[in-house]
Design a protein around this motif. Structure first.
Motif, PDB file in Angstrom:
ATOM      1  N   ALA A   1       2.659  53.981  22.819  1.00  0.00           N
ATOM      2  CA  ALA A   1       1.024  54.582  23.049  1.00  0.00           C
ATOM      3  C   ALA A   1       0.943  54.530  24.305  1.00  0.00           C
ATOM      4  O   ALA A   1      -0.074  55.879  24.529  1.00  0.00           O
ATOM      5  CB  ALA A   1       0.592  53.571  21.719  1.00  0.00           C
ATOM      6  N   ARG A   2       0.936  53.971  25.225  1.00  0.00           N
ATOM      7  CA  ARG A   2       0.337  53.876  26.429  1.00  0.00           C
ATOM      8  C   ARG A   2       0.914  54.325  27.495  1.00  0.00           C
ATOM      9  O   ARG A   2      -0.123  55.427  27.902  1.00  0.00           O
ATOM     10  CB  ARG A   2       0.708  51.972  26.835  1.00  0.00           C
TER      11      ARG A   2
ATOM     12  N   GLU B   1      -6.240  52.623  19.606  1.00  0.00           N
ATOM     13  CA  GLU B   1      -4.753  53.689  18.940  1.00  0.00           C
ATOM     14  C   GLU B   1      -3.206  52.421  19.123  1.00  0.00           C
ATOM     15  O   GLU B   1      -2.741  52.400  18.799  1.00  0.00           O
ATOM     16  CB  GLU B   1      -4.597  55.118  19.708  1.00  0.00           C
ATOM     17  N   GLN B   2      -3.042  51.878  20.697  1.00  0.00           N
ATOM     18  CA  GLN B   2      -2.039  51.450  21.364  1.00  0.00           C
ATOM     19  C   GLN B   2      -2.111  50.156  19.681  1.00  0.00           C
ATOM     20  O   GLN B   2      -1.103  49.619  19.484  1.00  0.00           O
ATOM     21  CB  GLN B   2      -1.924  50.633  22.475  1.00  0.00           C
ATOM     22  N   ALA B   3      -3.250  49.473  19.755  1.00  0.00           N
ATOM     23  CA  ALA B   3      -3.147  48.228  18.750  1.00  0.00           C
ATOM     24  C   ALA B   3      -2.843  48.842  17.255  1.00  0.00           C
ATOM     25  O   ALA B   3      -1.860  48.271  16.288  1.00  0.00           O
ATOM     26  CB  ALA B   3      -4.613  47.494  18.704  1.00  0.00           C
TER      27      ALA B   3
ATOM     28  N   GLN C   1      -0.533  51.378  16.713  1.00  0.00           N
ATOM     29  CA  GLN C   1       0.826  51.632  16.728  1.00  0.00           C
ATOM     30  C   GLN C   1       1.510  50.233  16.931  1.00  0.00           C
ATOM     31  O   GLN C   1       2.460  50.451  15.812  1.00  0.00           O
ATOM     32  CB  GLN C   1       0.676  52.374  17.861  1.00  0.00           C
ATOM     33  N   ALA C   2       0.439  49.287  17.725  1.00  0.00           N
ATOM     34  CA  ALA C   2       1.488  47.471  16.983  1.00  0.00           C
ATOM     35  C   ALA C   2       1.637  47.296  15.981  1.00  0.00           C
ATOM     36  O   ALA C   2       2.465  46.940  15.532  1.00  0.00           O
ATOM     37  CB  ALA C   2       1.461  46.846  18.231  1.00  0.00           C
ATOM     38  N   ASP C   3       0.079  47.344  15.082  1.00  0.00           N
ATOM     39  CA  ASP C   3       0.007  47.025  13.837  1.00  0.00           C
ATOM     40  C   ASP C   3       1.484  47.412  12.904  1.00  0.00           C
ATOM     41  O   ASP C   3       1.878  47.153  12.029  1.00  0.00           O
ATOM     42  CB  ASP C   3      -0.834  47.171  13.486  1.00  0.00           C
ATOM     43  N   GLN C   4       1.227  49.155  13.291  1.00  0.00           N
ATOM     44  CA  GLN C   4       2.063  49.874  12.171  1.00  0.00           C
ATOM     45  C   GLN C   4       3.545  49.387  12.554  1.00  0.00           C
ATOM     46  O   GLN C   4       4.625  49.291  11.193  1.00  0.00           O
ATOM     47  CB  GLN C   4       1.645  51.283  12.544  1.00  0.00           C
ATOM     48  N   ALA C   5       3.893  49.439  13.532  1.00  0.00           N
ATOM     49  CA  ALA C   5       5.402  48.507  13.779  1.00  0.00           C
ATOM     50  C   ALA C   5       5.726  47.077  12.895  1.00  0.00           C
ATOM     51  O   ALA C   5       7.115  47.256  12.540  1.00  0.00           O
ATOM     52  CB  ALA C   5       5.564  48.679  15.358  1.00  0.00           C
TER      53      ALA C   5
END
Length: 65
Positions: free
Chosen positions: A21-22, A30-32, A34-38
């Motif tokens: 994301a970065r 959005e980075q957070a 995507q991390a949460d989704q992973a």
């Protein structure tokens, strides 16, 4: 916090999502996300019958929602 192979794999997935994301130029929210989704996809894709060792949202926390 886990110290086994599952914890290492989860950390690898989450860090990979953050880096992806970065590098794509996404903002911090959005980075957070995507991390949460992973994290959620790794936790809930475990085979039935195995204990749920990780809590969804534990990586990004409630502020990312």
């Amino acid at each position: 916090m886990g110290h086994d192979v599952d914890a290492a794999l989860l950390a690898t997935l989450v860090v990979g999502a953050l880096r992806r994301a970065r590098r794509a130029g996404e903002d911090l929210a959005e980075q957070a996300r995507q991390a949460d989704q992973a994290n959620r996809s790794a936790v809930w894709s475990q085979p039935p019958g195995l204990p749920r060792q990780h809590l969804p949202g534990a990586v990004a926390g409630p502020a990312a929602r």
